[in-house]
Write an enzyme that holds these catalytic residues in place. Structure first.
Site, mmCIF file in Angstrom:
data_model
loop_
_atom_site.group_PDB
_atom_site.id
_atom_site.type_symbol
_atom_site.label_atom_id
_atom_site.label_comp_id
_atom_site.label_asym_id
_atom_site.label_seq_id
_atom_site.Cartn_x
_atom_site.Cartn_y
_atom_site.Cartn_z
ATOM 1 N N ALA A 129 101.846 -10.260 50.029
ATOM 2 C CA ALA A 129 102.317 -10.174 51.418
ATOM 3 C C ALA A 129 102.137 -8.775 52.000
ATOM 4 O O ALA A 129 103.007 -7.909 51.873
ATOM 5 C CB ALA A 129 103.782 -10.599 51.496
ATOM 6 N N LEU A 130 100.991 -8.583 52.649
ATOM 7 C CA LEU A 130 100.703 -7.303 53.302
ATOM 8 C C LEU A 130 100.804 -7.466 54.830
ATOM 9 O O LEU A 130 101.432 -6.673 55.519
ATOM 10 C CB LEU A 130 99.289 -6.868 52.905
ATOM 11 N N THR A 131 100.168 -8.514 55.360
ATOM 12 C CA THR A 131 100.007 -8.662 56.816
ATOM 13 C C THR A 131 101.326 -8.988 57.516
ATOM 14 O O THR A 131 102.130 -9.763 57.008
ATOM 15 C CB THR A 131 98.979 -9.779 57.106
ATOM 16 N N PRO A 133 103.234 -9.644 61.695
ATOM 17 C CA PRO A 133 102.907 -10.053 63.069
ATOM 18 C C PRO A 133 102.343 -8.879 63.890
ATOM 19 O O PRO A 133 101.562 -9.076 64.816
ATOM 20 C CB PRO A 133 104.253 -10.521 63.635
ATOM 21 N N SER A 137 94.823 -5.637 60.464
ATOM 22 C CA SER A 137 93.653 -4.769 60.257
ATOM 23 C C SER A 137 94.051 -3.366 59.823
ATOM 24 O O SER A 137 93.314 -2.709 59.098
ATOM 25 C CB SER A 137 92.838 -4.658 61.553
ATOM 26 N N GLN A 342 72.659 -28.197 61.019
ATOM 27 C CA GLN A 342 71.720 -28.574 62.090
ATOM 28 C C GLN A 342 70.581 -29.421 61.514
ATOM 29 O O GLN A 342 70.184 -30.428 62.106
ATOM 30 C CB GLN A 342 71.168 -27.297 62.755
ATOM 31 N N GLY A 345 71.533 -32.957 60.905
ATOM 32 C CA GLY A 345 71.894 -33.734 62.096
ATOM 33 C C GLY A 345 73.330 -34.242 61.993
ATOM 34 O O GLY A 345 74.201 -33.546 61.471
ATOM 35 N N GLY A 346 73.572 -35.464 62.467
ATOM 36 C CA GLY A 346 74.932 -36.032 62.496
ATOM 37 C C GLY A 346 75.583 -36.054 61.121
ATOM 38 O O GLY A 346 76.793 -35.819 61.002
ATOM 39 N N GLU A 369 90.611 -10.735 54.071
ATOM 40 C CA GLU A 369 90.238 -9.681 53.105
ATOM 41 C C GLU A 369 89.497 -8.517 53.760
ATOM 42 O O GLU A 369 88.580 -7.952 53.173
ATOM 43 C CB GLU A 369 89.360 -10.273 51.984
HETATM 44 C C1 LIG Z 1 93.762 -18.232 56.343
HETATM 45 C C2 LIG Z 1 94.262 -16.830 56.202
HETATM 46 C C3 LIG Z 1 94.862 -16.434 55.020
HETATM 47 C C4 LIG Z 1 95.372 -15.140 54.892
HETATM 48 N N1 LIG Z 1 96.037 -14.789 53.737
HETATM 49 C C5 LIG Z 1 96.645 -13.577 53.667
HETATM 50 C C6 LIG Z 1 97.460 -13.238 52.527
HETATM 51 O O1 LIG Z 1 97.598 -14.014 51.567
HETATM 52 N N2 LIG Z 1 98.100 -12.039 52.514
HETATM 53 C C7 LIG Z 1 97.983 -11.139 53.533
HETATM 54 O O2 LIG Z 1 98.590 -10.080 53.453
HETATM 55 N N3 LIG Z 1 97.228 -11.438 54.634
HETATM 56 C C8 LIG Z 1 96.561 -12.626 54.717
HETATM 57 N N4 LIG Z 1 95.809 -12.943 55.827
HETATM 58 C C9 LIG Z 1 95.774 -12.004 56.947
HETATM 59 C C10 LIG Z 1 94.430 -11.336 57.163
HETATM 60 O O3 LIG Z 1 94.237 -10.353 56.204
HETATM 61 C C11 LIG Z 1 94.469 -10.778 58.606
HETATM 62 O O4 LIG Z 1 94.394 -11.904 59.476
HETATM 63 C C12 LIG Z 1 93.343 -9.819 58.887
HETATM 64 O O5 LIG Z 1 93.540 -8.634 58.144
HETATM 65 C C13 LIG Z 1 93.267 -9.460 60.376
HETATM 66 O O6 LIG Z 1 94.523 -9.099 60.875
HETATM 67 P P1 LIG Z 1 95.076 -9.777 62.230
HETATM 68 O O7 LIG Z 1 94.855 -11.236 62.123
HETATM 69 O O8 LIG Z 1 96.447 -9.301 62.459
HETATM 70 O O9 LIG Z 1 94.117 -9.244 63.371
HETATM 71 P P2 LIG Z 1 94.254 -7.854 64.156
HETATM 72 O O10 LIG Z 1 94.498 -6.738 63.203
HETATM 73 O O11 LIG Z 1 95.207 -8.029 65.273
HETATM 74 O O12 LIG Z 1 92.790 -7.727 64.771
HETATM 75 C C14 LIG Z 1 92.313 -8.639 65.769
HETATM 76 C C15 LIG Z 1 90.800 -8.562 65.838
HETATM 77 O O13 LIG Z 1 90.389 -7.241 66.219
HETATM 78 C C16 LIG Z 1 89.456 -6.730 65.291
HETATM 79 N N5 LIG Z 1 89.640 -5.283 65.187
HETATM 80 C C17 LIG Z 1 90.656 -4.624 64.590
HETATM 81 N N6 LIG Z 1 90.471 -3.304 64.685
HETATM 82 C C18 LIG Z 1 89.317 -3.119 65.371
HETATM 83 C C19 LIG Z 1 88.578 -1.972 65.807
HETATM 84 N N7 LIG Z 1 89.015 -0.739 65.538
HETATM 85 N N8 LIG Z 1 87.436 -2.159 66.484
HETATM 86 C C20 LIG Z 1 86.982 -3.408 66.768
HETATM 87 N N9 LIG Z 1 87.640 -4.538 66.390
HETATM 88 C C21 LIG Z 1 88.788 -4.382 65.695
HETATM 89 C C22 LIG Z 1 89.768 -7.438 63.994
HETATM 90 O O14 LIG Z 1 88.657 -7.457 63.130
HETATM 91 C C23 LIG Z 1 90.123 -8.824 64.479
HETATM 92 O O15 LIG Z 1 88.933 -9.554 64.682
HETATM 93 C C24 LIG Z 1 95.255 -14.223 55.956
HETATM 94 C C25 LIG Z 1 94.615 -14.622 57.142
HETATM 95 C C26 LIG Z 1 94.131 -15.895 57.267
HETATM 96 C C27 LIG Z 1 93.472 -16.294 58.562
#
Ligand SMILES: Cc1cc2nc3c(=O)[nH]c(=O)nc-3n(C[C@H](O)[C@H](O)[C@H](O)COP(=O)(O)OP(=O)(O)OC[C@H]3O[C@@H](n4cnc5c(N)ncnc54)[C@H](O)[C@@H]3O)c2cc1C
Length: 394
Positions: A129-131, A133, A137, A342, A345-346, A369
């Site tokens: 659990a890193l991410t 709301p 990124s 592609q 096809g279907g 990742e």
């Molecule tokens: C199915 C799924 C499973 C996941 N599992 C895990 C998990 O087990 N544990 C965990 O910790 N996380 C998990 N994640 C989270 C994942 O690591 C994050 O979704 C990812 O790191 C992006 O963070 P965010 O969605 O908050 O997007 P944001 O950080 O809000 O970024 C939004 C968009 O902006 C882009 N962006 C960001 N900075 C820049 C920049 N400087 N310049 C241009 N573009 C930029 C990003 O690439 C992204 O496309 C999971 C996500 C998904 C979808």
């Protein structure tokens, strides 16, 4: 230039390829097309075989009873293990062991007994659990979940989102801020939190393009954990998270290439047999060019990914090479599977074939990742800060 594959690696590739084609693919004819798990007896039958092959716990070092493979070999095998319908997110349905929770290798003996060894014996499941709301990124700045000392305990409060598999896990690695909000990466600590700890809630499962192993939203309300729950050092959690994440991106990239290789082979075969306008698809230039584009994507991404793996094994810095591999492999695989659909096809978008599942799930791989954009930031930093190492400059 040929791929640097040794005889031993070739034998292992053949072994895993046979396992996928004789054990996994036939099973999938009987399973729901979105299935990601096998029944316990079937999985046990398969793991007995992978143990006999010496490949059970394929990501685990030998000192912990795993296969102890180097990164290049692991990467080559990841390309084979994903070549079936569920292969992207459930390669061989975990018959080769659970995904790597390498952070636990740095744990205390007590933490290894309680968490690492049960995971390696497939008795416990975990989440990472890193991410949050506030954004995934840039977790060093975004993490708002706080852990405060209370005597010798810690009290954790906050929210996590997109955490895969927390709804079925026994414990998780939770990254919380122990310094002030401006402390960045040095203010983050990793805690091991049992799923039955009061105050810990899986608030909801988030449904995505992925078929199984759903991400979840988590809440921590006055979750009390002992000092013994700290993994590594206080304030060193971010380094613990990112070191392993970087290396894991190589087999992650390779898994994408595996499904793309399979999709490409399916497209070549189908193009040779399907008739349109009086000749096979393969005789039409528009189709030939799609197949050639697939070949270009696959060859270049495979070489870049193996280059990253070789760098990781050589003990030299490999962050840039891994970032390039992650970008190129995930983006190329998406294009290859798209073209394969592609050409079919279907039929390409039906659940009779694995292509539609790969197409959906691969889309996540450009975000998970470390997204394409954040990986580009890593590469551009090296380019612009005078650390450029071209292939011929090493
Ligand atoms: C199915 C799924 C499973 C996941 N599992 C895990 C998990 O087990 N544990 C965990 O910790 N996380 C998990 N994640 C989270 C994942 O690591 C994050 O979704 C990812 O790191 C992006 O963070 P965010 O969605 O908050 O997007 P944001 O950080 O809000 O970024 C939004 C968009 O902006 C882009 N962006 C960001 N900075 C820049 C920049 N400087 N310049 C241009 N573009 C930029 C990003 O690439 C992204 O496309 C999971 C996500 C998904 C979808």
């Amino acid at each position: 230039m040929s791929l640097p594959v040794t005889d031993v690696q070739r034998d292992l590739i053949d072994l895993v390829r046979r396992f996928v084609s004789t054990e996994i693919v036939p099973l999938e004819f009987e399973l729901d097309p979105d299935e990601s798990e096998l029944s316990a007896p079937v999985l046990e039958r398969l793991t007995t075989k992978t143990k006999q092959m010496g490949l059970y716990n394929i990501d685990v070092p030998e000192e912990f009873g795993g296969a102890g493979l180097d990164t290049v070999t692991r990467t080559l095998l990841a390309m084979e293990m994903s070549q079936h319908r569920a292969g992207l997110y459930a390669p061989c349905y975990a018959a080769f062991g659970q995904p790597d929770m390498g952070q636990l290798y740095d744990g205390t003996d007590e933490q290894k007994e309680r968490y690492l060894y049960p995971v390696l014996r497939a008795e416990k499941k975990s989440f990472f659990a890193l991410t949050e709301p506030s954004g995934g990124s840039d977790p060093a700045r975004a993490i708002q979940t706080r852990a405060k000392r209370d005597g010798s305990d810690w009290i954790i409060n906050g929210n996590k989102t997109f955490i895969s598999g927390a709804d079925t896990a026994d414990f998780g690695l939770v990254f919380a801020r122990t310094g002030d909000q401006e402390s960045g990466r040095s203010g983050i600590t990793c805690f091991i939190v049992d799923a039955d700890t009061p105050g810990f809630t899986v608030r909801r499962v988030i449904h995505t393009l992925r078929s199984g192993h759903c991400p979840t939203e988590l809440t921590f309300e006055d979750v009390r954990v002992p000092a013994a729950a700290v993994l590594g050092e206080v304030g060193q959690g971010f380094a613990l998270a990112t070191e392993r994440l970087t290396k894991n991106r190589i087999p992650y990239a390779a898994g994408c290439l595996g499904v793309a290789m399979k999709a490409h082979r399916m497209a070549v075969e189908y193009a040779g047999t399907r008739s349109v306008f009086g000749s096979t698809l393969a005789e039409h230039e528009g189709i030939q060019w799609m197949l050639v584009d697939n070949e270009i994507d696959l060859r270049s991404a495979t070489l870049i990914t193996l280059d990253a793996a070789e760098r990781a094994d050589s003990g030299q810095p490999f962050r840039t090479e891994v970032a390039l591999a992650k970008i190129v492999a995930t983006e190329a695989a998406g294009r290859v599977v798209d073209r394969a659909i592609q050409i079919h096809g279907g039929y390409g978008v039906t659940k009779d074939l694995p292509l539609e599942r790969w197409y959906r799930e691969l889309r996540i791989r450009r975000i998970g990742e470390g997204s394409t954009e954040t990986q580009k930031m890593i590469v551009s930093r090296d380019l612009l800060r005078g650390r450029y190492r071209g292939l011929l400059d090493r």
